[in-house]
Motif scaffolding. Structure first.
Motif, PDB file in Angstrom:
ATOM      1  N   ASP A 277       0.832  -1.201   0.000  1.00  0.00           N
ATOM      2  CA  ASP A 277       0.000   0.000   0.000  1.00  0.00           C
ATOM      3  C   ASP A 277       0.868   1.253   0.000  1.00  0.00           C
ATOM      4  OD1 ASP A 277      -2.529  -1.022  -0.107  1.00  0.00           O
ATOM      5  OD2 ASP A 277      -2.926  -0.904   2.040  1.00  0.00           O
ATOM      6  N   ASP A 278       0.264   2.380  -0.381  1.00  0.00           N
ATOM      7  CA  ASP A 278       0.879   3.655  -0.032  1.00  0.00           C
ATOM      8  C   ASP A 278       0.940   3.724   1.496  1.00  0.00           C
ATOM      9  OD1 ASP A 278       0.487   6.204  -2.401  1.00  0.00           O
ATOM     10  OD2 ASP A 278       0.179   4.086  -2.830  1.00  0.00           O
ATOM     11  N   ALA A 279       2.011   4.306   2.011  1.00  0.00           N
ATOM     12  CA  ALA A 279       2.171   4.330   3.472  1.00  0.00           C
ATOM     13  C   ALA A 279       3.141   5.430   3.857  1.00  0.00           C
ATOM     14  CB  ALA A 279       2.662   2.975   3.993  1.00  0.00           C
ATOM     15  N   ILE A 280       3.041   5.847   5.103  1.00  0.00           N
ATOM     16  CA  ILE A 280       3.988   6.788   5.694  1.00  0.00           C
ATOM     17  C   ILE A 280       4.465   6.176   7.007  1.00  0.00           C
ATOM     18  CG2 ILE A 280       2.229   8.127   6.919  1.00  0.00           C
ATOM     19  CD1 ILE A 280       5.247   9.705   5.159  1.00  0.00           C
ATOM     20  N   ALA A 281       5.769   6.236   7.283  1.00  0.00           N
ATOM     21  CA  ALA A 281       6.341   5.591   8.466  1.00  0.00           C
ATOM     22  C   ALA A 281       7.230   6.567   9.221  1.00  0.00           C
ATOM     23  CB  ALA A 281       7.136   4.354   8.077  1.00  0.00           C
ATOM     24  N   ASN A 357      13.375   9.803  11.587  1.00  0.00           N
ATOM     25  CA  ASN A 357      13.332   9.690  10.135  1.00  0.00           C
ATOM     26  C   ASN A 357      11.898   9.483   9.684  1.00  0.00           C
ATOM     27  OD1 ASN A 357      14.435   9.791   7.598  1.00  0.00           O
ATOM     28  ND2 ASN A 357      15.741   7.996   7.855  1.00  0.00           N
ATOM     29  N   ILE A 358      11.652   9.780   8.421  1.00  0.00           N
ATOM     30  CA  ILE A 358      10.342   9.621   7.808  1.00  0.00           C
ATOM     31  C   ILE A 358      10.516   8.870   6.494  1.00  0.00           C
ATOM     32  CG2 ILE A 358       8.500  10.858   6.598  1.00  0.00           C
ATOM     33  CD1 ILE A 358       8.015  11.020   9.464  1.00  0.00           C
ATOM     34  N   GLU A 359       9.604   7.946   6.242  1.00  0.00           N
ATOM     35  CA  GLU A 359       9.624   7.194   4.987  1.00  0.00           C
ATOM     36  C   GLU A 359       8.231   7.220   4.362  1.00  0.00           C
ATOM     37  OE1 GLU A 359      10.801   2.705   3.432  1.00  0.00           O
ATOM     38  OE2 GLU A 359      10.077   3.009   5.469  1.00  0.00           O
ATOM     39  N   ARG A 360       8.174   7.505   3.072  1.00  0.00           N
ATOM     40  CA  ARG A 360       6.918   7.459   2.333  1.00  0.00           C
ATOM     41  C   ARG A 360       7.044   6.436   1.200  1.00  0.00           C
ATOM     42  NH1 ARG A 360       4.015  12.231  -1.403  1.00  0.00           N
ATOM     43  NH2 ARG A 360       2.264  10.916  -2.086  1.00  0.00           N
ATOM     44  N   ALA A 370      12.410   9.346   1.515  1.00  0.00           N
ATOM     45  CA  ALA A 370      12.828   9.483   2.915  1.00  0.00           C
ATOM     46  C   ALA A 370      13.369  10.878   3.174  1.00  0.00           C
ATOM     47  CB  ALA A 370      13.890   8.440   3.250  1.00  0.00           C
ATOM     48  N   TRP A 371      13.467  11.211   4.453  1.00  0.00           N
ATOM     49  CA  TRP A 371      14.122  12.450   4.865  1.00  0.00           C
ATOM     50  C   TRP A 371      15.638  12.262   4.850  1.00  0.00           C
ATOM     51  CZ3 TRP A 371      15.091  14.430  10.412  1.00  0.00           C
ATOM     52  CH2 TRP A 371      15.493  15.772  10.379  1.00  0.00           C
ATOM     53  N   VAL A 372      16.105  11.153   5.430  1.00  0.00           N
ATOM     54  CA  VAL A 372      17.523  10.814   5.449  1.00  0.00           C
ATOM     55  C   VAL A 372      17.664   9.345   5.055  1.00  0.00           C
ATOM     56  CG1 VAL A 372      19.612  10.638   6.846  1.00  0.00           C
ATOM     57  CG2 VAL A 372      17.988  12.478   7.292  1.00  0.00           C
ATOM     58  N   SER A 373      18.617   9.037   4.202  1.00  0.00           N
ATOM     59  CA  SER A 373      18.902   7.643   3.856  1.00  0.00           C
ATOM     60  C   SER A 373      20.393   7.500   3.603  1.00  0.00           C
ATOM     61  CB  SER A 373      18.112   7.201   2.621  1.00  0.00           C
ATOM     62  OG  SER A 373      18.574   7.859   1.454  1.00  0.00           O
ATOM     63  N   TYR A 374      20.860   6.271   3.673  1.00  0.00           N
ATOM     64  CA  TYR A 374      22.269   5.978   3.459  1.00  0.00           C
ATOM     65  C   TYR A 374      22.376   4.591   2.868  1.00  0.00           C
ATOM     66  CZ  TYR A 374      27.235   5.202   4.529  1.00  0.00           C
ATOM     67  OH  TYR A 374      28.576   4.937   4.457  1.00  0.00           O
ATOM     68  N   ASN A 375      23.012   4.495   1.703  1.00  0.00           N
ATOM     69  CA  ASN A 375      23.189   3.191   1.072  1.00  0.00           C
ATOM     70  C   ASN A 375      21.843   2.511   0.838  1.00  0.00           C
ATOM     71  OD1 ASN A 375      24.636   1.144  -0.085  1.00  0.00           O
ATOM     72  ND2 ASN A 375      25.426   0.296   1.846  1.00  0.00           N
ATOM     73  N   ARG A 376      20.818   3.324   0.504  1.00  0.00           N
ATOM     74  CA  ARG A 376      19.452   2.859   0.284  1.00  0.00           C
ATOM     75  C   ARG A 376      18.886   2.138   1.502  1.00  0.00           C
ATOM     76  NH1 ARG A 376      21.207   2.219  -5.163  1.00  0.00           N
ATOM     77  NH2 ARG A 376      19.872   3.363  -6.617  1.00  0.00           N
ATOM     78  N   GLU A 377      19.280   2.534   2.668  1.00  0.00           N
ATOM     79  CA  GLU A 377      18.786   1.919   3.896  1.00  0.00           C
ATOM     80  C   GLU A 377      18.215   2.977   4.823  1.00  0.00           C
ATOM     81  OE1 GLU A 377      21.738  -0.337   5.888  1.00  0.00           O
ATOM     82  OE2 GLU A 377      21.736  -1.973   4.439  1.00  0.00           O
ATOM     83  N   LEU A 378      17.194   2.558   5.583  1.00  0.00           N
ATOM     84  CA  LEU A 378      16.650   3.368   6.669  1.00  0.00           C
ATOM     85  C   LEU A 378      16.731   2.526   7.936  1.00  0.00           C
ATOM     86  CD1 LEU A 378      13.421   4.968   5.131  1.00  0.00           C
ATOM     87  CD2 LEU A 378      15.771   5.751   4.988  1.00  0.00           C
TER      88      LEU A 378
END
Length: 881
Positions: A277-281, A357-360, A370-378
């Motif tokens: 689904d669409d989601a926000i975390a 952090n925020i993920e959509r 995302a707001w912040v990510s590193y190496n495609r990881e949260l």
């Protein structure tokens, strides 16, 4: 290292891998092992070379710091804000950025050479009425500064300026600023800081962002895409608002969508996977230690899912916390509101900075933002910061959770029916905001989900995950050495379940978990009732670990007791976990080193186990892993899990991931080679396996296809009955196989996966087919079908295994749901039905009506004969003080 050198090294590593595969194909195992070691030595050299490279302009070493005040669609508004800031003697910049074919204007103060100076400026501006300051870094811009003139000027301004200005008001959801993408120079790592402010009027959670709290909240508007394009421009705008009061952290999100009728919102059952689904975390690292954290997620229906990080990178999704969220689709997209009670979290009240952090997820585009990510990881190690958290309260820190359950069970073979009604009680008390005690009396697990059945074609025990809430609370504290299967020193499913899998009463249990300074502490003591010839006993586990370096830890564990034997048993172990996400070029290095020793009554020797692992888990380019461990013959973690002892194991992996930029249809292409060798300490080779992932292709649509080759060797020291009446004689067996895997994007209304394996098998042949289908026609109905088929032809006999699983869920609304699971396998010749009706008006309050019914069966829907049934009604209500 130059680009040419990188290419040469890649060719050398690839050649070494292919040479190893060739030696394996010709059964020249010694040469194959040497070639594999050479290939991985080159990989280690590659990682070390990266660590010694001079940082490029994409790193943070020559960067500067800025303070951002806002983004505007109108340049005049941006200039007016800049002019007001300049009255304080501070230098400002108004910069134009183009996103989604629209131009936005950012207002920033700076640059300065370090975060401390930027934070001081942000603090100064905040006290003078500017309510949306946040600190960010811009690598590669240090050359723009001539000495420290600006910093000196800024410091002087901070000392001399006392004027106040009219505070800015954050835009509402309908007028929030345009989203923007960080400069390309921030691709590898951003350190973002957002100062948040207390609200006097808590928002009403209804999915509409019209509350005063949101108009005055700190705001995030610089989200970026991290998948498929790392730090790419998002296809849609997102605005995040963060505030708090004494009791709760509040987060709101407005997610614009140019096609609101295409928003995916098909799940309405609580505590379910929302990946389709669409989601926000929301990610929270409440200790800001880059090792632990919480994950809270909601979809447009208001369906919630949560998790806790067991390790710095692995989440346990079976954890459930008490929090609240609402969401709603509107004409411009959708909005969500979170209320996360501080009573639900462990935290240090003296620390005003939390990892955040925020993920959509935009499901139809397979896009992660995302707001912040590193190496495609949260994860907790790749978060930004929120600051300004003071005066947080947990009330008295007391949660009382009484339950009443009525059970009626029937054994159809004996005709005996048993009815009982029993209360149970869980009490949670926060001795400090970071240290929680739990007391459980007459614990009941009747509402727990049943296990997914598994077919076992090996001679080793299967692993089933923990699902019971009492043991999942602060489960991350007890994780050890990065171990996930064999050799786990503490595995809570050993408690409350007999050797045959039948429930065993827990009379009383106590647990103390949390953090004290840099120390992570966990202690658990359970009084288990007698069962199947095993006396009533106390079962104890203690775990302590200290945070060291930036992202690492060192600790020890102790267990005492054996829930399935009357023999005394204890264990002691120590572990060191290393993680470093600060390597140049966006690379990561992590690993573990651990040791355990068990002590079983009547056994004096060979009770040790130890191991190590080092890994470079990168999302692009090379990735690899080396592992080595030993489990001596009498190693016996009675409160843990072990399925192979008397072994020495080598395991290695070398892979390469290619992610093209803006390709029309390819998202990623992966290949890799793994080699595992397991020797019996007492007799020599036991298992050897070579796995070659020829390719694994993922499309931009989310669909995928992969092909792999595998060669195995198994040495049986004794006969092995693999199925009823089918025995594989002792001997040395070598066999090859090939596998094909096809998957569709899980955001589709009808999605599925298919895997086919075929090849030799213990001197015979095997064809395995495993498939899953999921149909989500609307947000209320879900139908799932899983089917596993194995057709085995062996010299000692032929057999076919079938495992069928049907999921049928219906959500009447976000509070009422009916979840059904039907499972059949022909190995046991039985059908199991688990049906759960749940009323969940709010977190902490639940009514469950549960039916479990078992049948003997000739086939899935034929020859059904009832064996046992249980009907339960359970009501739970949490009281928080």
């Amino acid at each position: 290292m130059s680009q040419a050198a990188h290419k040469q090294l890649f060719c050398m590593v690839s050649a070494g891998s292919l040479l190893a595969a060739d030696y394996v194909a010709t059964r020249n195992w010694k040469s194959a092992l040497h070639a594999t070691v050479i290939a991985f030595s080159l990989l280690v050299f590659y990682t070390a070379a990266l660590a010694q490279e001079t940082p490029s302009t994409n790193t943070l070493t020559d960067g500067v710091w800025m303070v951002q005040l806002g983004s505007f669609g109108d340049e005049q508004n941006a200039q007016r804000l800049a002019e007001r800031v300049e009255t304080f003697g501070l230098a400002t910049q108004v910069s134009a950025y183009v996103t989604n074919s629209r131009t936005i204007f950012r207002v920033r103060v700076g640059p300065v050479l370090n975060r401390e100076s930027a934070a001081a400026i942000a603090e100064f501006l905040t006290t003078n009425g500017f309510a949306q300051t946040w600190v960010l870094t811009e690598p590669g811009r240090a050359a723009e500064l001539e000495s420290e003139t600006f910093e000196s000027h800024a410091a002087q301004s901070l000392l001399t300026t006392e004027a106040n200005v009219e505070p800015d008001i954050a835009p509402s959801a309908s007028s929030a600023p345009e989203s923007s993408v960080p400069p390309e120079s921030q691709v590898f790592l951003e350190e973002k800081v957002l100062r948040i402010y207390r609200t006097n009027v808590p928002p009403v959670l209804d999915g509409v962002l019209d509350d005063v709290a949101w108009s005055q909240a700190a705001m995030i508007d610089d989200m970026h895409q991290y998948d498929p394009v790392d730090h790419g421009e998002p296809s849609e705008r997102t605005a995040i608002y963060v505030t708090y009061d004494d009791d709760n952290l509040y987060v709101a999100a407005f997610m614009w969508d140019s096609e609101p009728d295409q928003i995916r919102a098909r799940e309405m059952v609580q505590d379910r996977d929302l990946d389709f689904d669409d989601a926000i975390a929301v990610y929270l690292d409440s200790f800001n230690n880059k090792r632990t954290g919480y994950h809270f997620q909601v979809n447009p229906n208001g369906s919630r899912d949560d998790a806790v990080f067991e390790t710095p990178t692995e989440m346990n999704t079976d954890w459930n916390g008490v929090w609240h969220a609402e969401a709603r689709i509107n004409e411009e997209g959708w909005a969500a509101e979170f209320s996360i009670p501080f009573k639900t979290l462990n935290f240090d009240p003296n620390n005003s900075e939390w990892g955040f952090n925020i993920e959509r997820n935009i499901a139809r585009r397979q896009e992660e933002i995302a707001w912040v990510s590193y190496n495609r990881e949260l994860n907790p190690g790749t978060s930004g910061l929120i600051t300004g958290l003071t005066g947080l309260q947990q009330g008295r820190g007391l949660d009382i959770v009484p339950s009443i359950v009525t059970n009626q069970s029937k054994n159809f073979e004996t005709g005996v029916t048993d009815t009982e009604a029993e209360p149970s009680l869980d009490v949670f008390y926060n001795f400090t905001p970071s240290l929680t005690g739990v007391l459980t009396l007459n614990t009941d697990f009747s509402a727990t989900e049943v296990d997914d059945r598994q077919i076992n074609l090996t001679r080793f025990s299967l692993f089933y995950p923990e699902k019971r809430d009492f043991f999942l609370q602060d489960v991350d504290i007890f994780s050890f050495g990065g171990l996930e299967r064999n050799g786990i020193p503490f595995f809570s499913r050993r408690i409350g379940l007999s050797d045959s899998g039948q429930p065993v009463d827990l009379e009383v249990g106590a647990k103390l978990t949390g953090r004290v300074g840099r120390w992570n502490v966990g202690v658990m003591d359970i009084k288990q009732d007698e069962s199947q010839g095993v006396d009533s006993s106390n079962l104890f586990v203690g775990r302590v670990a200290a945070n060291v370096l930036e992202e690492s830890s060192v600790g020890m564990i102790i267990t005492e007791g054996d829930p399935q034997s009357n023999l005394d048993n204890s264990l002691i172990g120590a572990d060191f976990r290393y993680r470093n996400t600060d390597l140049p070029g966006g690379k990561t290095l992590e690993g573990e080193l651990w040791y355990q020793q068990s002590d079983t009554e009547g056994v004096d020797t060979d009770q040790d186990a130890w191991g190590m692992r080092i890994s470079s888990p990168n999302s692009e380019g090379f990735n690899g892993e080396l592992a080595y461990d030993i489990f001596q013959a009498n190693f016996n973690p009675a409160l843990g899990f072990v399925n192979r002892v008397d072994i020495e194991r080598y395991d290695s992996w070398l892979g390469y991931s290619y992610r093209p930029d803006n390709h029309r249809w390819i998202r990623s292409l992966d290949t890799g080679l793994s080699f595992e060798n397991v020797n019996k300490l007492s007799s020599g080779l036991e298992s050897r396996g070579l796995f070659f992932e020829i390719f694994d292709l993922e499309m931009n649509s989310g669909d995928g296809f992969g092909v792999a080759f595998q060669r195995d060797r198994e040495v049986l020291l004794e006969d092995f009955e693999i199925s009823d009446g089918v025995v594989i004689p002792a001997g040395d067996y070598e066999y090859d196989g090939i596998s094909f895997e096809l998957s569709t994007a899980n955001e589709r209304a009808l999605a599925g996966d298919l895997e086919v394996d075929a090849g030799d098998f213990f001197g015979g042949k095997i064809i395995s087919i495993e498939t899953e289908f999921a149909w989500r026609p609307n947000r209320s109905l879900f139908l799932g079908l899983g089917y596993e088929y194995n057709d085995v032809e062996l010299p000692g006999g032929d057999f076919v295994t079938r495992l069928i699983q049907i999921d049928a869920n219906y959500a009447f609304n976000a509070r009422w749901s009916w979840v059904n699971l039907i499972q059949y396998d022909n190995e046991t010749g039985s059908v199991g039905v688990n049906s759960r009706l749940r009323w969940n008006p709010r977190e902490g309050q639940d009514l469950y009506i549960v039916l479990n019914h078992g049948f003997d069966a000739v086939g899935f829907f034929s020859g059904l004969d009832s064996t046992v049934s249980q009907f339960s009604v359970k009501y739970t209500h949490m009281f928080r003080f």
